[in-house]
Design an enzyme around this catalytic site. Structure first.
Site, mmCIF file in Angstrom:
data_model
loop_
_atom_site.group_PDB
_atom_site.id
_atom_site.type_symbol
_atom_site.label_atom_id
_atom_site.label_comp_id
_atom_site.label_asym_id
_atom_site.label_seq_id
_atom_site.Cartn_x
_atom_site.Cartn_y
_atom_site.Cartn_z
ATOM 1 N N SER A 149 54.895 89.166 -1.736
ATOM 2 C CA SER A 149 54.184 88.975 -0.473
ATOM 3 C C SER A 149 54.887 87.902 0.336
ATOM 4 O O SER A 149 55.514 86.989 -0.230
ATOM 5 C CB SER A 149 52.734 88.538 -0.736
ATOM 6 O OG SER A 149 52.115 88.073 0.447
ATOM 7 N N TYR A 162 47.586 82.128 -4.682
ATOM 8 C CA TYR A 162 48.149 83.459 -4.448
ATOM 9 C C TYR A 162 49.647 83.352 -4.168
ATOM 10 O O TYR A 162 50.449 84.130 -4.704
ATOM 11 C CB TYR A 162 47.427 84.125 -3.280
ATOM 12 C CG TYR A 162 47.893 85.528 -2.971
ATOM 13 C CD1 TYR A 162 47.642 86.577 -3.856
ATOM 14 C CD2 TYR A 162 48.562 85.813 -1.787
ATOM 15 C CE1 TYR A 162 48.053 87.871 -3.573
ATOM 16 C CE2 TYR A 162 48.977 87.105 -1.495
ATOM 17 C CZ TYR A 162 48.724 88.129 -2.380
ATOM 18 O OH TYR A 162 49.146 89.405 -2.096
#
Length: 262
Positions: A149, A162
């Site tokens: 990501s 994350y």
């Protein structure tokens, strides 16, 4: 639209985790259009079977429910895929936990259980999939693409857990690629930017239409191409990384973000 239908992957079998929507579904479609058989994996049997049914006319596809944060489930998944298709040539480890990505909070507000849950959903799951996919991939040579990501690069406030997990995916990808390159398996990762998926839609939610539009405008202002990406644009990159055309590419993290900056 993704690439025109062809037979670039004829006789090959691809496993797509997180395959019932968004990037995973688009990639499954692209593999089928290029002649591969596809094993779809996801946590929801209802969504997964519906996704497989929507792709049925394109080729040989079957859905296998599995929670890829569980080693028993991943081992069972691989047993079932090999029993059904007889081989595995390409793996796209794309499963994601929407709550993990959108619920990551500040360090002082997060419990240990929440932190460990995000790491397990985003990083441990990729390691588990690699562990159980590699024995099958080593039989004939093959490829793996893992989903990272842009958060791994941007590391914005509130995304620490994350972002750290996705950075771990990138490190795992490079290390594994170096370990298995000489044995015929190429392993790469993609780092998507803002892509029109259910996860992004959750991030865009607002109390009003104007609130949502303001968030969307903010994204557009940060992207040099001035628009949100589409799932098939990531799928096309995954297929290239899985194809012979990228035969000298391994251990790489490919950013597909329309030139996003802050």
């Amino acid at each position: 639209m993704s690439a025109e239908p062809g037979n670039s992957f004829a006789g090959k079998v691809a496993l797509v985790t997180g395959g019932s929507s968004g990037i995973g579904l688009a990639t499954a479609r692209a593999f089928l259009e290029q002649g591969a058989s596809v094993a779809l994996c996801g946590r929801s049997p209802e969504r997964g079977h519906a996704a497989a049914e929507s792709l049925r006319g394109l080729g040989d596809v079957e859905f296998f429910p599995a929670d890829v944060t569980s080693e028993d489930a991943v081992a069972r998944l691989m047993t079932n895929v090999l029993a059904r298709f007889g081989r595995l040539d390409h793996a796209f480890n794309n499963a994601a936990n929407t709550d993990a990505a959108t619920g990551a909070g500040g360090f002082s507000d997060m419990t240990l259980a929440e932190f460990e849950g995000i790491v397990r959903a985003s990083l441990t799951s990729v390691w588990l999939c690699l562990k159980h996919e590699l024995p099958a991939l080593l039989r004939n040579g093959g490829t793996v693409v893992n989903t990272s990501s842009m958060d791994a690069q941007l590391r914005m406030p509130g995304t620490g857990s994350y972002a750290a997990a996705k950075a771990g995916v990138e490190a795992l990808t490079v290390a594994a690629a170096k370990e298995f390159a000489a044995r015929g398996v190429r392993i790469n990762a993609i780092r998507p930017g803002a892509i029109r998926t259910p996860m992004l839609e959750k991030n865009l939610q607002g109390t009003t239409k104007a609130d949502r539009q303001a968030k969307l405008d903010r994204y557009h202002s940060l992207i040099a191409l001035g628009r949100i990406g589409e799932p098939h644009e990531i799928a096309d990159t995954v297929l290239w990384l899985s194809a012979p055309q990228s035969s000298y590419v391994t251990g790489q993290v490919i950013t597909v973000d329309g030139a996003m900056g802050l």
